[in-house]
Enzyme design. Structure first.
Site, PDB file in Angstrom:
ATOM      1  N   GLY A  40      29.787 -28.170 -12.902  1.00 54.05           N
ATOM      2  CA  GLY A  40      28.460 -27.538 -12.908  1.00 54.05           C
ATOM      3  C   GLY A  40      27.293 -28.506 -12.738  1.00 54.05           C
ATOM      4  N   HIS A  54      40.686 -32.123 -18.383  1.00 57.47           N
ATOM      5  CA  HIS A  54      40.180 -31.891 -17.012  1.00 57.47           C
ATOM      6  C   HIS A  54      41.039 -32.591 -15.957  1.00 57.47           C
ATOM      7  CE1 HIS A  54      35.988 -31.728 -19.088  1.00 57.47           C
ATOM      8  NE2 HIS A  54      36.423 -30.497 -18.924  1.00 57.47           N
ATOM      9  N   ARG A  66      28.736 -30.911 -27.549  1.00 55.02           N
ATOM     10  CA  ARG A  66      29.567 -31.913 -28.231  1.00 55.02           C
ATOM     11  C   ARG A  66      28.851 -33.262 -28.250  1.00 55.02           C
ATOM     12  NH1 ARG A  66      34.175 -30.382 -24.612  1.00 55.02           N
ATOM     13  NH2 ARG A  66      35.163 -28.581 -25.569  1.00 55.02           N
ATOM     14  N   ARG A  93      47.251 -22.060 -16.257  1.00 54.24           N
ATOM     15  CA  ARG A  93      46.599 -23.265 -16.762  1.00 54.24           C
ATOM     16  C   ARG A  93      46.927 -23.395 -18.248  1.00 54.24           C
ATOM     17  NH1 ARG A  93      40.555 -24.102 -18.722  1.00 54.24           N
ATOM     18  NH2 ARG A  93      40.759 -26.305 -19.183  1.00 54.24           N
ATOM     19  N   ASN A 106      44.311 -18.065 -15.962  1.00 55.42           N
ATOM     20  CA  ASN A 106      43.758 -18.967 -16.969  1.00 55.42           C
ATOM     21  C   ASN A 106      43.425 -18.098 -18.187  1.00 55.42           C
ATOM     22  OD1 ASN A 106      42.302 -20.746 -18.505  1.00 55.42           O
ATOM     23  ND2 ASN A 106      40.868 -21.335 -16.890  1.00 55.42           N
ATOM     24  N   GLY A 149      30.303 -30.815 -16.628  1.00 54.99           N
ATOM     25  CA  GLY A 149      29.864 -29.430 -16.747  1.00 54.99           C
ATOM     26  C   GLY A 149      29.338 -29.276 -18.154  1.00 54.99           C
ATOM     27  N   GLU A 190      40.070 -26.215  -9.564  1.00 53.45           N
ATOM     28  CA  GLU A 190      41.268 -26.373 -10.401  1.00 53.45           C
ATOM     29  C   GLU A 190      42.305 -25.307 -10.063  1.00 53.45           C
ATOM     30  OE1 GLU A 190      38.204 -26.667 -13.382  1.00 53.45           O
ATOM     31  OE2 GLU A 190      39.536 -27.926 -14.576  1.00 53.45           O
TER      32      GLU A 190
END
Ligand code: ADP
Length: 401
Positions: free
Chosen positions: A331, A180, A241, A91, A7, A210, A385
């Protein structure tokens, strides 16, 4: 088959080495601060001590070479030779409309990922750096790419289009893509296995919450709707965000505060969400600690977060005409007892009933937290993942042998 999952970020490379005979992780680690004066490589072989090495790593090819050196190191290595690695899985954040699943890397696939740089300017370029670096270090080893957006390519036009002039979709590919996807797909499959029910029969709401967060309505095993959009800004309130807001807020604030495009972008992505409302932290642990201590700003941040999350669950139950399973992951979803408790205590109209004692248990395994009477199964499922990418890589490499 042994395979490496990578990743790659702009200044970091995370990795996990799998033995696919039993899907065990042989080693994992992280290279941070690539391109800076002191880069840090943290390597953790399974069952052995973690090692940390500080050196100057200027670009991704060197970073991956250093990782391979660690994997075959006499002390902390887990392989006799790099040749044991038979495949690499990467990824990639954005697969646009082209990639509806994972794919074997070819020249054409790399060109397609480059064409998508516009849609994910921060995330897709480092993924290509990772692919190129792996190719240079392991020539001839097949590489597979797994996309965060691919699982959501099943969304119908009525779901993925924005009600704005259609020319913007045709010309600039402006539509909802989600994110995701690897996690939503993984936890929905694990949920069906855990419940021993066919995935095709289930209406599942997967809550990947998360630091970033998104919800997906998974109906019959496919993504019907998801809360992130053209970018990860749409949807839930997140750590930094904003999530959903009236788009007019953007132009209004730009005008009043004389903000540039990059300033308003940074405000909405990096200085909003839990951080903006609490005034202190984007981390849910700090928010819930603050709330327990009576901090009114932390309390408001939590209440807004929970309210917006709950509204999305309600809207996805409406979208699917019902819900059989709610899954919490990532998380916050895996760890925050209080977030799960508060969200679920206000879903009584759906017949959700959570057992407070089961909700407190931490196990790192998939588990049920709803009562036997609950009309909806509520599960906590640790996401993985990397394992999903490893499985796709294994399957695709075998299919192409
Ligand atoms: P990312 O989106 O960066 O992958 P993670 O999935 O690692 O994020 O989730 C980070 C979030 O999980 C943070 O808000 C953090 O506070 C939260 N978190 C981690 N552990 C706990 C915990 N024990 N209780 C509550 N929240 C937690």
């Amino acid at each position: 088959m042994k395979l490496l999952v990578i990743n790659a970020g702009s200044s970091s490379v995370k990795y996990q080495l799998y033995d696919m005979t039993d899907e065990s992780v042989l080693a994992k680690g992280l290279v941070e601060r690539i391109g800076m004066d002191s880069s840090i490589l943290t390597h953790k072989p399974t069952g052995k001590e973690e090692v940390t090495e500080v050196s100057e790593i200027l670009e991704h090819t060197t970073a991956i070479r250093k990782v391979l050196d660690k994997l075959i190191d006499k002390e902390c290595g887990v392989l006799a030779s790099v040749d044991e690695i038979q495949a690499v899985g990467h990824r990639v954040v954005h697969g646009g409309e082209v990639f509806k699943g994972s794919a074997l890397v070819t020249g054409e696939v790399k060109s397609e990922i480059r064409r998508l740089f516009d849609l994910a300017p921060l995330h897709n370029p480092p993924a290509v750096l990772g692919i190129t670096a792996a190719e240079k270090n392991m020539p001839g080893v097949p590489q597979v790419v797994a996309f965060d957006t691919a699982f959501h390519q099943t969304m119908e036009e009525k779901v993925f289009l924005y009600p704005i002039p259609k020319v913007l979709y045709k010309k600039h590919h402006v539509r909802r893509y989600g994110a995701h996807g690897t996690s939503h797909e993984y936890v929905s499959k694990v949920a069906a296995e855990y419940l021993d029910r066919p995935l095709e029969d289930l209406k599942i709401i997967t809550c990947h919450i998360g630091n970033g967060g998104s919800l997906t309505a998974v109906k019959g095993g496919v993504s019907m709707d998801t809360s992130m959009g053209l970018t990860p800004l749409e949807g839930l309130m997140m750590g930094t965000r904003s999530g959903d807001l009236d788009p007019a807020v953007v132009t209004f604030v730009m005008n009043k505060e004389e903000l540039s495009l990059s300033e308003v972008n940074s405000m909405l992505n990096k200085h909003s969400g839990l951080l903006a409302i609490s005034g202190s932290s984007s981390d849910m642990r700090d928010i819930t600690d603050g709330m327990a201590e009576g901090d009114p700003n932390a309390t408001l941040a939590f209440e807004m977060y929970e309210y917006r999350l709950r509204k999305y669950i309600g809207s996805y139950a409406a979208a699917m005409d019902g819900v059989d399973v709610i899954v919490f992951t990532a998380g916050i979803g895996e760890n925050s007892v209080v977030v799960r408790e508060k969200v679920c205590e206000n879903l009584t109209y759906l017949g959700v009933e959570v057992d407070p004692e089961l909700n407190k248990i931490r196990s790192g395994e998939p588990r049920r937290i709803s009562t036997p009477n609950s009309k909806v199964e509520v599960l906590v499922i640790p996401t993985n993942e990397e394992l999903m990418i490893a499985r796709d890589t294994y399957r695709i490499v075998q299919e192409n042998q």
